[in-house]
Each structure stands twice: as C-alpha cells, then as structure tokens.
Design a protein around this motif. Structure first.
Motif, mmCIF file in Angstrom:
data_model
loop_
_atom_site.group_PDB
_atom_site.id
_atom_site.type_symbol
_atom_site.label_atom_id
_atom_site.label_comp_id
_atom_site.label_asym_id
_atom_site.label_seq_id
_atom_site.Cartn_x
_atom_site.Cartn_y
_atom_site.Cartn_z
ATOM 1 N N ARG A 328 0.830 -1.194 0.000
ATOM 2 C CA ARG A 328 0.000 0.000 0.000
ATOM 3 C C ARG A 328 0.872 1.254 0.000
ATOM 4 N NH1 ARG A 328 -5.199 1.163 0.637
ATOM 5 N NH2 ARG A 328 -5.809 3.038 1.749
ATOM 6 N N MET A 331 2.492 1.683 -3.315
ATOM 7 C CA MET A 331 1.498 2.194 -4.252
ATOM 8 C C MET A 331 1.358 3.703 -4.092
ATOM 9 S SD MET A 331 -2.361 0.747 -4.504
ATOM 10 C CE MET A 331 -3.308 1.890 -3.515
ATOM 11 N N THR A 339 2.521 -9.003 -10.812
ATOM 12 C CA THR A 339 3.311 -10.108 -10.289
ATOM 13 C C THR A 339 3.459 -11.231 -11.299
ATOM 14 O OG1 THR A 339 1.344 -11.056 -9.319
ATOM 15 C CG2 THR A 339 2.698 -9.676 -7.893
ATOM 16 N N ASN A 345 -1.059 -14.293 -6.738
ATOM 17 C CA ASN A 345 -1.230 -12.984 -6.116
ATOM 18 C C ASN A 345 -1.514 -11.865 -7.108
ATOM 19 O OD1 ASN A 345 1.295 -12.818 -7.182
ATOM 20 N ND2 ASN A 345 2.367 -12.757 -5.238
ATOM 21 N N GLY A 346 -2.162 -12.220 -8.198
ATOM 22 C CA GLY A 346 -2.567 -11.200 -9.164
ATOM 23 C C GLY A 346 -4.070 -11.009 -9.190
ATOM 24 N N ILE A 347 -4.775 -12.011 -9.678
ATOM 25 C CA ILE A 347 -6.217 -11.843 -9.879
ATOM 26 C C ILE A 347 -6.990 -12.117 -8.592
ATOM 27 C CG2 ILE A 347 -6.080 -12.468 -12.302
ATOM 28 C CD1 ILE A 347 -7.273 -15.211 -11.528
ATOM 29 N N LEU A 348 -8.149 -11.460 -8.493
ATOM 30 C CA LEU A 348 -9.121 -11.791 -7.447
ATOM 31 C C LEU A 348 -10.132 -12.689 -8.148
ATOM 32 C CD1 LEU A 348 -9.435 -8.122 -6.226
ATOM 33 C CD2 LEU A 348 -8.231 -9.944 -5.028
ATOM 34 N N GLY A 349 -9.829 -13.990 -8.190
ATOM 35 C CA GLY A 349 -10.479 -14.941 -9.080
ATOM 36 C C GLY A 349 -11.983 -14.852 -9.221
ATOM 37 N N LEU A 351 -14.057 -12.586 -8.340
ATOM 38 C CA LEU A 351 -14.665 -11.261 -8.468
ATOM 39 C C LEU A 351 -14.688 -10.816 -9.933
ATOM 40 C CD1 LEU A 351 -13.325 -9.318 -5.371
ATOM 41 C CD2 LEU A 351 -15.230 -10.886 -5.561
ATOM 42 N N ASP A 355 -14.550 -5.208 -10.384
ATOM 43 C CA ASP A 355 -13.927 -5.178 -9.058
ATOM 44 C C ASP A 355 -12.413 -5.325 -9.164
ATOM 45 O OD1 ASP A 355 -16.325 -4.849 -7.860
ATOM 46 O OD2 ASP A 355 -16.593 -6.938 -7.279
ATOM 47 N N VAL A 359 -10.067 -2.120 -7.740
ATOM 48 C CA VAL A 359 -9.767 -2.372 -6.323
ATOM 49 C C VAL A 359 -8.704 -1.431 -5.741
ATOM 50 C CG1 VAL A 359 -8.102 -4.222 -6.821
ATOM 51 C CG2 VAL A 359 -9.257 -4.184 -4.641
ATOM 52 N N SER A 360 -7.796 -0.955 -6.573
ATOM 53 C CA SER A 360 -6.731 -0.099 -6.039
ATOM 54 C C SER A 360 -7.069 1.386 -6.059
ATOM 55 C CB SER A 360 -5.449 -0.290 -6.848
ATOM 56 O OG SER A 360 -5.067 -1.632 -6.854
ATOM 57 N N TYR A 362 -10.317 2.991 -5.399
ATOM 58 C CA TYR A 362 -11.598 3.464 -4.870
ATOM 59 C C TYR A 362 -11.485 4.876 -4.303
ATOM 60 C CZ TYR A 362 -13.358 -1.272 -5.389
ATOM 61 O OH TYR A 362 -13.747 -2.466 -5.899
ATOM 62 N N ARG A 414 -5.817 -2.351 -13.955
ATOM 63 C CA ARG A 414 -5.879 -1.995 -12.536
ATOM 64 C C ARG A 414 -4.823 -0.948 -12.208
ATOM 65 N NH1 ARG A 414 -4.556 -6.797 -8.600
ATOM 66 N NH2 ARG A 414 -6.624 -7.503 -9.200
ATOM 67 N N TRP A 415 -3.606 -1.185 -12.721
ATOM 68 C CA TRP A 415 -2.536 -0.241 -12.393
ATOM 69 C C TRP A 415 -2.629 1.027 -13.206
ATOM 70 C CZ3 TRP A 415 -0.784 -0.469 -7.913
ATOM 71 C CH2 TRP A 415 -0.646 -1.698 -7.270
ATOM 72 N N ALA B 216 -11.555 -13.154 -1.822
ATOM 73 C CA ALA B 216 -11.261 -13.796 -3.103
ATOM 74 C C ALA B 216 -9.810 -14.261 -3.157
ATOM 75 C CB ALA B 216 -11.541 -12.831 -4.255
ATOM 76 N N ALA B 220 -3.352 -11.430 -3.362
ATOM 77 C CA ALA B 220 -3.551 -10.486 -4.455
ATOM 78 C C ALA B 220 -4.092 -9.163 -3.929
ATOM 79 C CB ALA B 220 -4.501 -11.073 -5.494
ATOM 80 N N ALA B 224 -2.502 -5.453 -4.389
ATOM 81 C CA ALA B 224 -3.277 -4.391 -5.023
ATOM 82 C C ALA B 224 -3.423 -3.181 -4.101
ATOM 83 C CB ALA B 224 -4.653 -4.919 -5.432
ATOM 84 N N GLY B 225 -2.772 -3.218 -2.952
ATOM 85 C CA GLY B 225 -2.795 -2.062 -2.064
ATOM 86 C C GLY B 225 -3.971 -2.014 -1.115
#
Lengths: 501, 337
Positions: A328, A331, A339, A345-349, A351, A355, A359-360, A362, A414-415, B216, B220, B224-225
């Motif tokens: 965080r 970021m 990654t 550690n990349g996707i929020l499967g 979701l 989303d 996600v980063s 909001y 996302r980034w 989820a 990750a 993503a912060g």
C-alpha cells in the motif's frame, strides 16, 4: 555390459501449441557425471519428466542397459534404479530423518498387522547415512537440518533404493560453498561406485569441475554431447543460445527523461537472496531485468514493492527517499507491480472484471468522502476494457473466466487506473498466447511513451532484448552487469553475465 | 483452461432446468415447505404466527449479517453466541426498572434506551476488534482466535453478572418487541435497518469491496494495495457490534437475559449464511444470502413443529437440510475436472 546404462532416444513431446521436445537423445555411461545444460525453457525439465513417466512422451524410447523399458510413474522409475534429487526439496519438516527416508515404505513387522518396525528403520537409516558420509542421529527432526543436509538425506534415500542413475536438478542453487564441496565429495564417491549421475545446472565452473560428459539442449532440441574436457565455457554458452531472434517488437526510440526510481545497495534479510543491488530507472524507459531462474529478480522487485524484507539499502522515488514496507505504501509512493504468479497474487479470481480493475483506486471515486461512485467506476472500467481490448461479454464477468492474456490486461488496467510513475512487470507475458503477447508489448511501449518508467523481468531472451531500452542482468542475487545500448544486447553477453556465480 | 471458479459459461444461453434447480433449489424448497405446511395446518400462516416468526428471525438475521462478513473473508466467528450473551446482559443491567426488587444495581436509574444500546455495541465491538487484531497482525487462524474470544467473553460475563439471571426491564425496552410501527414490531424494523446498512457497507463503501477482495485472494488483495489488516479488524469489530445488538434485541423479546443467552447461535448463523449462498471458501455472498438463509432455517424449524415432527427428530432434519443446501450451493462453483 552395455556401454550406456541409460539411453533416451528420439524423445518428442508436444503440448497444445508448443513443441516442447523434438527428437532429443541422451546417453549416460555408468560411473560418470553427465551435465545437462540449456537456457530456461530449453526442455531439460520436460525431458526429465518424460524419463520419470510424469509426462507421456509422444514418441521415443528409453533403454536401460540396452533393454527397452516403459516407465509409467516416478515409483516405477525408482524400481528400475532411477532416482531424482529435486531442486525444491519437499521434506516433511516436523518429522525425523528416518521417517522422511522411509515415508511410504516403512519397514513393518508382525506380518499382516503391519506395525512399523522402528528399530529396523533407525538402524537402516543410520547405515545409509554412513554410506553417504553423513554422521547424524536418524531421530533428528528435519527442521533442524540445513538445506545441504536435507539434500544429502535425499541422496541417501536414492542410494538406499539402490539407484543406478541419480538426477540432480540444480542441486547447488541454495547451497553455500562449503556445502557444495560436501555434495561434490559425495558425488565423487558415488561415481567411484559406478553410479551414473545427470547433473542439471547453469553454473559453468561447477560443470567443468564435476562432469565427465556434457549434453546441451536448446529450444526443445538436442544440440550435441561432448566430453567435458573437449569444450570450453564460451563454446557451451554459444551452443546454448545460438538461435535467431524472430519475434517483432514495437519501435521505441524516445529519449528517456529524469531518473524516477533509484535503488542503492538493496540487500535482503535472507542470506541467499538479493544482495547489494543498485540501479536506476528513468522516465519513459523500459528497463529489462535478465537472469536465470533463481537469480532473485522477483525477490528484489517484491522487496522494492514492500512485500519482502530489506536489511539495508535505500529506495528513492523522484529523488525522495521512500520506505515502502507494505504494498500500500509502495502504491502511494507511485509504484505498481504486476506479479509473476498471476493466479497466486494477481487476480481476485471469483470477483468481476470491474472489481478487479477498480480495487486499487476506490479512493479516487468517492461521493461525500465515503460512498463509492459506481457510475464513474463503471465508466473507467468500460474505458479500459475498450482501450486494452479486453475480450469479455461484460464487465461483470468473473476474471477467472477469462483467458490468461485477458486476465493480464485486466491487471494492467488496474494499475493504469491508479496511474503509477513506475510500473514493475514480472514476466508480463508468461502463459499468454502469441497474439495477446504482442498486444501487451504494444501497451508497454505506449506506456513508456506516456512517460511511465517500466521495469520488466523476463526469462525470455528474445523478449528481453526486443523490449528493453537498457537492461540489467542478475545472477545469484547480485546485479552482474548493465547493458546500455541495443547493439550490445546479445544473447551471449547476457548469458555470460547471468552465469557469473 | 478450465478453472474451478467458473460460475456459468457466459457464452451459453438458454434455459436449463438443472441449472435452475441448482441456482434456486433452496428457495424452491422453502416455498414448497411453506405451502405444504400452510395447507396441512392453517394456523401456520396466521398473522399471529407470521409475526412470531418474524420476531424470531429479526435477531437471527442481525447475527447472520455480522457473521457473513467473517465468512466472506473465508473466516468464521465462534464467539458470536457468547457476545450475544454479554450484550444481552449489559443491556439488561442498564435497562432494569428502578422499582424492580431483584435489581442488579439497585442505585442506578435506568438509562436512555439508545445510549444503553450504543454502550452495548461499543463494548462488544472492542472485544471483536481484539479478535480481529490477533487474526490480522498475529496470524492466528479465525477459528482459533474466535474460539479463544468465545471463552474470554463468557468468563467476563460470568464475573460481571455473577451468573445472575436478569429481568424486570423497563416498559420502554420490552415494548420494542410488542409495539408496532406500520404493522411491524420495532425489532423487525431494527433487523431491516441493519440489513439495509449492511447492504450499503458491502456494496457502496471501500470497506465492503476490500472485504470481498480479501475473501477472493488475500495475497492479491495485499499486492493491489488493499489495507488487509485494518479491514480484517474492522470486519470482526463490526460483526461483534452486531452480536451486541442481537443480544439487546433478544433481551427485549424475552424480557430477560442470562449468561447463556445466545448459546450456540453462532453455529446456526454460519449454517444460515452458507445455506443462503455465502461461500465458506471466501469472496462470495450477499446480504440477500443471509436473509434467505435465515428465512429457510427459521421457516424449517417452525414448519417441522407445526407438522408435528418429533422435537428430537427436528435436529436431524436441520442437519440434513444443511447437507443438501450446501451440496447444491457448492455445485454452482465447482466445475467437473
């Protein structure tokens, strides 16, 4: 007795879309150490997996002492006298040495009751440990041992199976110098007793020191086999990389701007990880990080992004010293990280794409300071789907349902939504089909044009040379070389830096 | 590549009876049950009974909504039942009539009901925050962390109340269960408000989105912060505040409380959430899932009673319905390999 103990002939293996092995041969003489060499992805592991029956080969044959055999699984291989000491050891840490050695084949007593005969197990273990010259109590829990000692136990296990061929897959990658000496002593002992060994490693000096024969593979094909004394290190390197670069990469010739990221002397809290790494990245520049698997490139980048511990060293973003510590904070300092392990550690499967994209960010889309503005978020997500041409029926689709390339684009989106100054991309095209790969290259070039500083880790030579404006090569945790001009970026040069252990 | 996350094939259109049954199986079972019981024993659908059912559901829904947040992050909360007991007892002590003979604190005037509620929720939230702290910062698994808190809260409540049963509440407090507004008792309105607030938190705030992200894929989410640790603490604190509120509601409904108030409710709430479709593997679940789950659970209990099923056998029926509902629910997410 046949000249060769083990022979693989004409092995071919295809995966959907990829010819992993094409007519590869390998012949091992008893009582020798046979080095198997090649770049990342040359097919060494695939060949070994075919040998162990983990993969079924499309064509080709295996002969042991001249007789054709079928090997269906690793257990089968074990019975036929072939054992492997894995690169990643998988010991049962809380249990002791003997239990690990006899796991799955405990000596039993009292006939059908199958009660474990502990006395015999400990005695036998002590015997085999002595065989490999290791004096240790069989009741020691494995968690108390060093990696080198655990490896020796793996070897003892192989010897206890009466193995005639032992395969070592990068056995020295996490050993100290002294432990390597011990390993070589054991290997020499085994050689004297007529055991054949296949030795997979990238470390040139070790290869020259220990091996009798050398077989080189490249892009899934067999290049040739030489006596170790008949071939020089330079020859080995050129035979490993000797291939034409075919892919086309987008043009990128802009003059880079000011230094955005500067790292000075970064050293990991772990002993065998990255050490004393210093480098800079400028605005609008794509900086490649080359090296072999295990060179600690990922670890270095994850540490910069606050995911791993740093013992010493400094990070400057736009000249200001930053302490990252958590993703965080990294970021907020203007960094982004894509990654290597997209699923892990990349996707929020489960979701949605929406989303996953938002996600980063909001923070940017709030009404009254705390209510999410879904209207604006939807617009941003729809824009990025269009801009990055993400193929999906709708933004509500779960990201897990997309192809690898489209998942990667969502992570890039996302980034982008977060607008970082520095974007670190770790193996950005791994597991992605050719078409999507090219799109990702285009996106990277476009981002560089827009003034982002991009760091790209890649194990693909062609990609590394094709995409980078400048590149660093790492080996064994150190940055071993910097190549600043396109003309000097040759495979040979990169490979020689990458093997400077 | 096939993956186990697929919910449905986006390219496949058309209606399939099998998919329909899998997706709405629980609701269909609920409707069939209500209709069948209604026909066989007309009293089941009398306004009196429905009102009673809704009162029963109200507190349970508040508990389920609290626990849903924990389950969505692939956790659970075993301390819910004891927190309810603590909440009920504190509320009871603060709201006993001044003239009640067995008053716990004879010299204390009964408090303003709203202030009392806020105190109850604040206290339980503090306990919940501690649970969350251990989960987030010290990596204690939720199952163990909440188990430890369950014991601590029970002990604290025993010491605080001396295990005295409480009663003699102010009219104002017990009226929450009996007085109606627009035809519904205040307790039901509280549950509706809590559901609305929870919906808002889950869907319209960063906190809610972070909760789903952590559920989820926590690694990750971190990359993503997402402030993972802070979010986890908030989730368990918020859940505990809800348990406190539920204890307060149960006290109003029964006109008394003891340390054993709410014992075992956490299991019912977890079961209700999963029946309604909150996935125990994390990342999935809505407010409507908790509402449906609680309805199914309570309707089933009531229907079995009305149908004259042996009281002891009812437990077996509850277990069976959990098996069926969850097996159906899991089928939505697991793709055959």
């Amino acid at each position: 007795m046949a000249e060769y103990f083990l022979e693989l002939k004409g092995v071919t293996k295809t995966f959907p879309g990829v010819k992993a092995l094409q007519d590869v041969s390998l012949a091992i003489r008893p009582g020798t150490v046979h080095a198997l060499m090649g770049e990342n992805g040359a097919g060494k592991s695939t060949l070994m997996k075919c040998l162990f029956g983990i993969y079924k080969m499309d064509s080709g044959e295996i002969r042991i002492e001249g007789k054709k055999v079928n090997i269906n699984n690793p257990e089968d291989a074990m019975h036929k006298g072939i054992a492997m000491v894995h690169q990643e050891l998988q010991p049962v840490l809380p249990r002791n040495v003997a239990e690990n050695m006899y796991l799955g084949r405990f000596p039993t007593m009292l006939g059908p009751l199958k009660v474990i005969n502990h006395k015999k197990m400990y005695e036998d273990t002590a015997h085999w440990l002595k065989e490999v010259g290791m004096e240790i109590d069989p009741k020691t829990p494995l968690s108390k041992l060093s990696i080198g000692q655990m490896q020796t136990i793996e070897i003892a296990k192989a010897v206890s199976h009466n193995a005639k061929v032992i395969i070592f897959d990068e056995p020295t990658s996490s050993l100290s110098e002294k432990e390597v000496e011990v390993l070589f002593r054991i290997m020499n002992d085994l050689r004297d007793r007529g055991v054949a060994m296949i030795y997979i490693s990238h470390k040139m000096d070790e290869i020259k020191k220990i091996s009798d024969d050398i077989t080189i593979m490249r892009d899934g094909t067999y290049v040739g086999t030489w006596k170790a004394d008949d071939i020089t290190t330079d020859e080995i390197i050129s035979k490993m990389v000797g291939r034409e670069l075919t892919s086309v990469y987008p043009e990128h010739n802009d003059e880079p701007g000011d230094v955005v990221l500067e790292c000075k002397g970064l050293t990991s809290i772990h002993d065998n990880s990255f050490r004393d790494c210093s480098f800079t990245v400028r605005k609008g520049e794509i900086v490649g990080f080359g090296g072999l698997v295990g060179a600690q490139r990922t670890e270095l980048m994850e540490a910069i992004f606050g995911m791993r511990g740093i013992k010493s060293g400094e990070i400057f973003v736009k000249g200001k010293k930053v302490k990252t510590g958590t993703p965080r904070r990294a970021m907020n300092a203007g960094m982004g990280l894509i990654t290597e392990d997209r699923r892990g550690n990349g996707i929020l499967g489960c979701l949605s794409i929406k989303d996953n994209t938002s996600v980063s960010v909001y923070k940017k889309y709030l009404m009254a300071g705390f209510v999410l503005d879904h209207g604006k978020i939807n617009k941003v997500v729809a824009d990025s789907i269009k801009k990055l041409s993400i193929k999906t029926p709708s933004s509500r689709e779960a990201i897990a349902n997309l192809s690898g390339g489209n998942q990667q684009k969502v992570i890039i989106a996302r980034w982008l939504a977060n607008d970082p100054d520095i974007l670190i991309m770790d193996e950005p095209t791994r597991g992605i089909d050719v078409g999507a790969k090219h799109e990702i290259y285009e996106i990277m070039t476009e981002l560089a044009r827009l003034g982002k500083a991009i760091i790209m880790i890649s194990s693909e030579m062609a990609e590394l040379i094709g995409m980078s404006d400048r590149l660093y090569v790492m080996c064994n945790g150190y940055i071993r070389g910097e190549i600043t001009s396109k003309e000097e970026m040759t495979q040979e040069k990169i490979m020689s830096y990458a093997t400077m252990f | 590549m096939k993956n186990s996350f697929s919910i449905r094939n986006p390219l496949k259109k058309g209606f399939s009876l099998k998919d329909f049954l899998i997706n709405y199986g629980v609701i269909i079972v609920m409707i069939v049950l209500v209709v069948y019981t209604g026909i066989n024993s007309p009293n089941f659908l009398s306004s009196n009974n429905i009102m009673n059912l809704m009162l029963n559901m109200s507190a349970r829904l508040v508990i389920a909504l609290g626990i849903a947040g924990c389950v969505i992050t692939a956790g659970c909360d075993l301390s819910a039942g004891r927190m309810i007991g603590l909440g009920g007892c504190i509320a009871g002590i603060l709201l006993q009539r001044a003239d009640y003979v067995g008053k716990f604190k004879p010299d204390m005037e009964p408090m303003n009901i709203l202030v009392a509620l806020l105190i109850v929720m604040a206290i339980t939230a503090c306990f919940g925050a501690v649970t969350g702290f251990f989960i987030a910062f010290l990596n204690v698994p939720p199952f163990i962390s909440t188990l430890a808190m369950m014991e601590i809260v029970y002990g604290a409540n025993l010491i605080y109340t001396n295990a005295t049963p409480l009663g003699g509440y102010t009219q104002e407090y017990t009226n929450l269960a009996t007085d109606k507004f627009l035809g519904l008792p205040w307790l039901v309105w509280i549950a509706i408000i809590v559901a609305a607030v929870t919906w808002f938190i889950f869907n319209m705030t960063r906190h809610g989105k972070y909760m789903y992200a952590i559920g989820a894929n926590p690694q990750a989410a971190e990359v993503a912060g997402v402030p993972v640790k802070l979010t986890m603490i908030l989730i368990y604190a918020k859940a505990a505040a809800f348990y406190g509120l539920a204890g307060f509601m149960l006290g109003a409904k029964s006109g008394g409380a003891s340390v054993n108030l709410g014992l075992g409710y956490e299991m019912e709430a977890i079961a209700a959430c999963t029946i309604g479709g909150v996935s125990v593997t994390g990342g999935r679940g809505k407010v409507s899932s908790a509402v449906i789950g609680v309805c199914v659970f309570e309707l089933l209990k009531a229907a079995l009673q009305f149908l004259g099923v042996d009281a002891n056998a009812q437990w077996i029926a509850l277990g069976v319905i959990i098996y069926i509902a969850i097996s159906l629910d899991i089928r939505k997410y697991v793709v055959k390999k």
